[in-house]
Motif scaffolding. Structure first.
Motif, short mmCIF file in Angstrom:
data_model
loop_
_atom_site.label_atom_id
_atom_site.label_comp_id
_atom_site.label_asym_id
_atom_site.label_seq_id
_atom_site.Cartn_x
_atom_site.Cartn_y
_atom_site.Cartn_z
N VAL A 231 0.84 -1.20 0.00
CA VAL A 231 0.00 0.00 0.00
C VAL A 231 0.87 1.25 0.00
N HIS A 232 1.92 1.23 0.83
CA HIS A 232 2.84 2.36 0.91
C HIS A 232 3.51 2.62 -0.44
N MET A 233 4.08 1.59 -1.05
CA MET A 233 4.81 1.77 -2.31
C MET A 233 3.88 2.18 -3.45
N ILE A 234 2.69 1.62 -3.49
CA ILE A 234 1.74 1.99 -4.55
C ILE A 234 1.31 3.45 -4.38
N ALA A 235 1.10 3.87 -3.14
CA ALA A 235 0.73 5.26 -2.90
C ALA A 235 1.84 6.22 -3.34
N ILE A 236 3.07 5.88 -3.02
CA ILE A 236 4.20 6.71 -3.45
C ILE A 236 4.30 6.71 -4.97
N SER A 237 4.08 5.56 -5.58
CA SER A 237 4.15 5.46 -7.05
C SER A 237 3.10 6.33 -7.71
N VAL A 238 1.89 6.31 -7.17
CA VAL A 238 0.82 7.14 -7.73
C VAL A 238 1.18 8.62 -7.60
N LEU A 239 1.74 8.99 -6.45
CA LEU A 239 2.17 10.37 -6.25
C LEU A 239 3.23 10.76 -7.28
N ILE A 240 4.19 9.87 -7.51
CA ILE A 240 5.24 10.14 -8.49
C ILE A 240 4.64 10.32 -9.88
N VAL A 241 3.76 9.42 -10.28
CA VAL A 241 3.16 9.48 -11.61
C VAL A 241 2.39 10.77 -11.82
N VAL A 242 1.54 11.13 -10.86
CA VAL A 242 0.74 12.34 -10.98
C VAL A 242 1.64 13.58 -11.06
N ALA A 243 2.64 13.64 -10.18
CA ALA A 243 3.54 14.80 -10.16
C ALA A 243 4.34 14.90 -11.45
N VAL A 244 4.78 13.76 -11.98
CA VAL A 244 5.54 13.76 -13.23
C VAL A 244 4.69 14.29 -14.38
N LEU A 245 3.48 13.81 -14.49
CA LEU A 245 2.61 14.22 -15.60
C LEU A 245 2.31 15.72 -15.55
N VAL A 246 2.31 16.28 -14.35
CA VAL A 246 2.11 17.72 -14.22
C VAL A 246 3.40 18.47 -14.54
N ALA A 247 4.52 17.99 -13.99
CA ALA A 247 5.79 18.71 -14.11
C ALA A 247 6.32 18.75 -15.54
#
Length: 428
Positions: free
Chosen positions: A180-196
């Motif tokens: 759960v922890h790693m998937i949550a971090i991964s989702v955060l990374i993906v969303v932030a990357v697509l914005v940045a």
């Protein structure tokens, strides 16, 4: 989305707002890489408990990231030449998120050593290539800004590790499943990357309205890009990064234990001293840009090597724990600028930036591969504090060859000047 180096992207408006937005996007990219790595590292004890394996087996597991990183670094110049830094960072950070999620799932369900190793290897490959791409892009942005910015980019990586470690501690406190922890971090990374990535620009751009930087012929082929290894400047810059990466990496791996075993402090105090080192290094990166702007790379690198050497000597031979803590501060400050400044120097020529950054990063990462076992072996023979003398030798080498990072003559003879908002050319 592919972009060939042979046909650089067309010119885009590159006023002050665009360059600043590009810089801020890179702040996010660097921070996300630190966040992902620290999130995993923070859960390593829980992973060990879940697998029920020995420390030796955990060493093999952790090696998955290092091995993957080396593969990614070696392939990075070819990938960037084909797709460009923007596309490379986008897809590879998405891949890093997948690797992190796979490792988390492997640690939670089964658990499976092989699945975790595969996920970590994928994470390492993707972050290794991203490392080169973001440094090449950062160097291009730095040229447009007309001032040293690379240390601040790397400071944001440090910020990301601090946040990742804090979130990891919170996850442990809440007994959150690793998956759960790693998937949550991964989702955060993906969303932030697509914005940045929307604010990133091509590394081939030089200024508003100017033609894209051409790529010389030798950079268009695999064999040509590998020829950068025959350039003596590549090896010398690699040695600068190797020495400073060894100084940074040895502190990450051994400073806490050196304080505990060598100076007799408690485990908690050892952890605090490591935190002091990381804080000093982050501060050094944030404040070092002013020194670089005023004095230039070579004097700052020589001063950094001297400061790190003094800090190491104090940690190794300091008579009391309090004195050794002062040494750890100097060690951290001295280690702060070598890696980012070396990356800037490797990317001075935008036509060969990807190939040279890939090469010197590979040399630097060799320190992270060889450093831990080398110091561990020496510590068994001569003690943990005396084993750190090998770090002192490499820091000295870094200082001696620092002349290789000298700014290009165009920069020396005609420094970039601040331009008002909306003007053409370099932006302060």
């Amino acid at each position: 989305m592919a972009q060939s180096s042979a046909s650089a992207a067309p010119s885009e408006p590159l006023d002050r707002a665009a360059v600043i937005a590009w810089r801020n996007a890179l702040f996010v990219i660097f921070a996300l890489c630190g966040l992902g790595l620290a999130s995993w590292v923070a859960r390593v004890p829980a992973v060990r408990d879940a697998l029920g394996v020995s420390l030796e087996q955990m060493g093999v597991l952790i090696f998955g990231i290092a091995a993957g990183s080396i593969v990614g670094l070696l392939a990075s110049s070819h990938v960037i030449a084909r797709f460009g830094t923007r596309t490379t960072m986008t897809w590879l950070l998405l891949g890093a998120g997948i690797g992190l999620s796979v490792a988390g799932l492997g640690a939670t369900f089964g658990p499976s050593f092989a699945v975790i190793f595969a996920g970590l290897a994928l994470f390492g490959i993707c972050t290794g290539m991203t490392d080169v791409a973001m440094n090449v892009s950062g160097a291009a942005n730095e040229r447009l800004l007309g001032r040293a910015t690379m240390p601040i980019f790397h400071a944001f990586f440090s910020f990301g590790t601090i946040v990742g470690a804090a979130l990891g501690a919170l996850a442990e406190f809440l007994d959150l499943p690793i998956a759960v922890h790693m998937i949550a971090i991964s989702v955060l990374i993906v969303v932030a990357v697509l914005v940045a990535v929307r604010s990133l620009r091509s590394e081939h751009l030089v200024a508003d309205g100017e033609e894209p930087i051409p790529v010389d012929d030798h950079s268009k082929t695999w064999r040509g890009r590998l020829s950068i290894w025959r350039d003596p400047r590549t090896i010398l810059i690699g040695l600068i990064i190797l020495g400073m990466a060894f100084a940074e990496g040895s502190a990450n791996d051994w400073l806490g234990l050196a304080m505990v075993d060598g100076h007799g402090v408690s485990n908690a105090t050892g952890a605090v001293v490591f935190g002091v080192f990381v804080t000093a290094m982050t501060v050094g990166r944030l404040l070092g840009v002013r020194l670089l702007d005023r004095f230039g790379r070579v004097p700052v690198l020589r001063g950094s090597a001297a400061l790190a050497a003094v800090g190491l000597l104090i940690v190794i031979f300091g008579p009391t724990p309090g004195v050794a803590i002062v040494g750890s501060v100097l060690w951290g400050l001295g280690s702060a600028l070598g890696f980012p400044v070396g990356m800037s120097a490797a990317a001075d020529d935008p036509r060969t930036a990807a190939a040279r950054v890939s090469a010197v990063a590979t040399i630097g990462y060799f320190a992270f591969l060889v450093g831990p076992p080398l110091i561990g072996f020496l510590a068994e023979q001569v003690g943990i504090l005396n084993s750190l003398l090998v770090v002192l030798v490499l820091v000295a080498v870094s200082g001696i060859v620092s002349y290789a990072a000298r700014e290009p003559r165009a920069t020396e003879t005609k420094p970039a000047e601040p331009r008002p908002a909306g003007s053409r050319g370099p932006v302060a």
